[in-house]
Write an enzyme that holds these catalytic residues in place. Structure first.
Site, mmCIF file in Angstrom:
data_model
loop_
_atom_site.group_PDB
_atom_site.id
_atom_site.type_symbol
_atom_site.label_atom_id
_atom_site.label_comp_id
_atom_site.label_asym_id
_atom_site.label_seq_id
_atom_site.Cartn_x
_atom_site.Cartn_y
_atom_site.Cartn_z
ATOM 1 N N ARG A 1 0.807 -1.227 0.000
ATOM 2 C CA ARG A 1 0.000 0.000 0.000
ATOM 3 C C ARG A 1 0.841 1.278 0.000
ATOM 4 N NH1 ARG A 1 -3.688 -2.404 4.800
ATOM 5 N NH2 ARG A 1 -1.802 -3.674 5.040
ATOM 6 N N LYS B 1 28.477 23.827 4.803
ATOM 7 C CA LYS B 1 28.628 22.363 4.861
ATOM 8 C C LYS B 1 29.993 22.062 5.448
ATOM 9 C CE LYS B 1 30.842 19.834 2.384
ATOM 10 N NZ LYS B 1 31.603 19.238 1.287
HETATM 11 C C1 UD1 Z 1 -2.346 -6.306 11.156
HETATM 12 C C2 UD1 Z 1 -3.286 -7.263 11.913
HETATM 13 C C3 UD1 Z 1 -4.545 -6.473 12.276
HETATM 14 C C4 UD1 Z 1 -4.190 -5.267 13.102
HETATM 15 C C5 UD1 Z 1 -3.139 -4.404 12.412
HETATM 16 C C6 UD1 Z 1 -2.605 -3.368 13.379
HETATM 17 C C7 UD1 Z 1 -2.889 -9.517 11.071
HETATM 18 C C8 UD1 Z 1 -3.403 -10.578 10.192
HETATM 19 N N1 UD1 Z 1 -3.604 -8.388 11.076
HETATM 20 O O1 UD1 Z 1 -3.009 -5.924 9.961
HETATM 21 O O2 UD1 Z 1 -5.439 -7.298 12.988
HETATM 22 O O3 UD1 Z 1 -5.350 -4.497 13.356
HETATM 23 O O4 UD1 Z 1 -2.006 -5.210 11.986
HETATM 24 O O5 UD1 Z 1 -1.710 -2.466 12.783
HETATM 25 O O6 UD1 Z 1 -1.887 -9.697 11.755
HETATM 26 N N2 UD1 Z 1 4.345 -8.959 8.252
HETATM 27 C C9 UD1 Z 1 5.289 -9.967 8.285
HETATM 28 N N3 UD1 Z 1 5.089 -11.073 7.511
HETATM 29 C C10 UD1 Z 1 3.987 -11.227 6.738
HETATM 30 C C11 UD1 Z 1 3.016 -10.207 6.740
HETATM 31 C C12 UD1 Z 1 3.204 -9.090 7.504
HETATM 32 O O7 UD1 Z 1 6.306 -9.843 8.970
HETATM 33 O O8 UD1 Z 1 3.892 -12.251 6.067
HETATM 34 C C13 UD1 Z 1 4.572 -7.740 9.058
HETATM 35 C C14 UD1 Z 1 4.503 -6.469 8.243
HETATM 36 O O9 UD1 Z 1 5.784 -6.133 7.750
HETATM 37 C C15 UD1 Z 1 3.997 -5.458 9.259
HETATM 38 C C16 UD1 Z 1 3.176 -6.300 10.224
HETATM 39 O O10 UD1 Z 1 3.578 -7.634 10.019
HETATM 40 O O11 UD1 Z 1 5.057 -4.852 9.978
HETATM 41 C C17 UD1 Z 1 1.678 -6.166 9.977
HETATM 42 O O12 UD1 Z 1 1.397 -6.531 8.643
HETATM 43 P P1 UD1 Z 1 0.360 -5.717 7.760
HETATM 44 O O13 UD1 Z 1 0.274 -6.356 6.447
HETATM 45 O O14 UD1 Z 1 0.648 -4.276 7.816
HETATM 46 O O15 UD1 Z 1 -0.972 -6.057 8.569
HETATM 47 P P2 UD1 Z 1 -2.280 -5.176 8.719
HETATM 48 O O16 UD1 Z 1 -3.141 -5.358 7.537
HETATM 49 O O17 UD1 Z 1 -1.938 -3.788 9.095
HETATM 50 CA CA CA Z 2 -0.080 -2.634 9.196
#
Ligand code: UD1
Ligand code: CA
Length: 459
Positions: free
Chosen positions: A18, A341
């Site tokens: 995103r 600088k």
């Molecule tokens: C996630 C939560 C959601 C919560 C929100 C809060 C899950 C499924 N959902 O959603 O319930 O409200 O965070 O901010 O957990 N990441 C990994 N490996 C992966 C996928 C993601 O390390 O395979 C990491 C991303 O880099 C990020 C974090 O996990 O730092 C959250 O992932 P993101 O895809 O942003 O989840 P959200 O849709 O925000």
């Molecule tokens: Ca997130």
């Protein structure tokens, strides 16, 4: 913290789609630090037996940053199986098998999370004797976040992701902050049962909540008191919102510690900047990186200072650009339309107008004439100029580096200084001026200038 062990897992393996960026999401800048840097600063402030960071997407870039800035952090690589649950699972495989404590999970994209909130979460989890404790928030606009579904008894039953939620679930305002603490053994068991039957086809960490509850393990929720702390960053709109809020907080903290900031709305101060008491920061000023502003200094309006030091009672601006390595001495001045600088400008020395000062050392009590350029670059290498103390340089000089001007020396206006000027000498290389009598009357007849000249002549 208590004797029970604690490890921290930082999730940073997601693709950050995103953001629509070539830069990994967690490497985007917020107040002079990467998003991950903010989270790591908090994670490493806790007493843990290890901070595990899960990487996959663009891992080389993030890994290089971590190795340099947080060498003690343990980097874990997530495989091709996607999801926050999988991310935690692979990190658990690196945590010693006999580890019996708690696992704190935080997200690399929730940058304002602070030490106090995490310490409180750990304490609440331990005193509540829960299997897992989830940090939650009550949001006016919960869209995008996972929702906390509580049973008729008011206890947490499960977490439903926004994309998987029903109409009724979408109306719930309590959200999952993405910050949790788990009992390590219960977590291991639950993770082994994770499925990926959901809108994104991923192994969600959030499903662990329902698995624990079903297995008879209590899951608690702690509601955060300050919603900004759990603001996740998924796109650049959220990045700007969080940046503005963090900046407001930084400005407010400096104001309350004795700094005059006339317009916090247009003043941007990075987290690592320090400012002395009774300093004044005028509007549209940007203080970046490892910058330090001394007591009683006056900066701005419309000044940018990066990785530089401005000592006590010095004045900068309006309209100045201090690049890395500028050190402006006590009561010194860098005035309007001046760029510097790697320049050490001594106590009380002044560069008041329209100049470039690069790779220079200026002693104390010296004055650099208006419109001066320190020519530091020969097209291949950079060279240093040394100006002594109590020097007066004329307007519109060019100092062709490397060059040394001794203490108490002067240079004439318009001099291109190519040779050293010794202490007490006047340096000049300006060709003598020639004036041609009646040139305007003869060559520009009929002009207002010629008319004015003729009038004077007939007097
Ligand atoms: C996630 C939560 C959601 C919560 C929100 C809060 C899950 C499924 N959902 O959603 O319930 O409200 O965070 O901010 O957990 N990441 C990994 N490996 C992966 C996928 C993601 O390390 O395979 C990491 C991303 O880099 C990020 C974090 O996990 O730092 C959250 O992932 P993101 O895809 O942003 O989840 P959200 O849709 O925000
Ligand atoms: Ca997130």
């Amino acid at each position: 913290m208590s004797a029970k062990g604690l490890v921290c897992v930082v999730l940073a393996a997601g693709s950050g789609t995103r953001m629509v960026s070539a830069t990994p999401k967690v490497m985007h800048q917020l107040a002079g630090r990467t998003l991950l840097g903010h989270v790591m600063a908090t994670a490493t402030s806790l007493e843990t037996s290890g901070v595990y960071v899960v990487l996959r997407h663009q891992k080389e870039i993030i890994s290089e940053y971590l190795t340099k800035s947080y060498p003690a952090a343990i980097q874990v690589e997530q495989d091709e199986i996607a999801g926050t649950g999988r991310a935690v699972e692979v990190s658990l495989s690196k945590i010693p098998a006999d580890f019996k404590g708690d696992v704190l999970v935080i997200s690399g994209d929730v940058p304002l999370m602070d030490t106090q909130t995490l310490t409180d979460l750990v304490a609440a989890h331990r005193s509540g004797k829960a299997s897992a404790t989830i940090l939650t928030a009550l949001l006016e606009d919960p869209s995008g976040y996972g929702r906390i579904i509580r049973g008729s008894d008011g206890q947490v039953a499960k977490i439903v992701e926004h994309l998987d939620a029903t109409e009724a679930e979408l109306a719930i305002s309590e959200i999952n902050a993405g910050v949790y603490i788990f009992d390590a053994s219960d977590l291991r068991q639950a993770l082994s049962k994770l499925q990926s039957h959901n809108a994104q086809g991923e192994r969600y960490l959030t499903d662990v909540a329902a698995l624990l509850v079903e297995g008879g393990h209590p899951v608690m929720a702690e509601i955060v008191s300050d919603n900004w702390l759990v603001h996740g960053i998924n796109d650049r709109v959220q990045l700007a919102e969080v940046a503005k809020e963090l900046n407001n907080r930084i400005c407010k903290a400096w104001q309350l510690s004795g700094v005059t900031i006339l317009d916090p709305e247009s003043t941007w101060i990075d987290v690592q900047v320090t400012i002395g008491q009774d300093a004044t920061i005028h509007p549209s000023t940007h203080l970046r990186g490892l910058t330090s502003i001394g007591a009683n200094a006056e900066v701005g309006p419309s000044v940018v200072i990066e990785n530089s030091t401005v000592h006590e009672a010095a004045k900068v601006g309006p309209f100045a650009y201090l690049r890395a390595g500028t050190d402006l001495g006590k009561s010194g001045k860098i005035g309007s339309f001046v760029e510097t600088k790697n320049a050490k400008i001594g106590t009380g020395s002044k560069v008041p107008h329209l100049s470039y000062v690069g790779d220079a050392e200026i002693g104390e009590g010296s004055n650099i004439g208006a419109g001066t350029i320190f020519a530091n670059y020969d097209g291949v290498n950079k060279h240093t100029s040394k100006i002594g103390s109590f020097v007066r340089t004329g307007s519109q000089n060019v100092f062709v580096a490397p060059i040394t001007i001794g203490d108490g020396a002067y240079t004439a206006a318009g001099t291109v200084v190519r040779k050293d000027v010794a202490s007490g000498e006047l340096g000049m290389n300006v060709s003598p001026q020639r004036s041609i009598a009646d040139w305007v009357i003869n060559k520009r007849p009929g002009t207002t200038s010629a008319e004015a000249a003729s009038k004077n002549k007939s007097k």
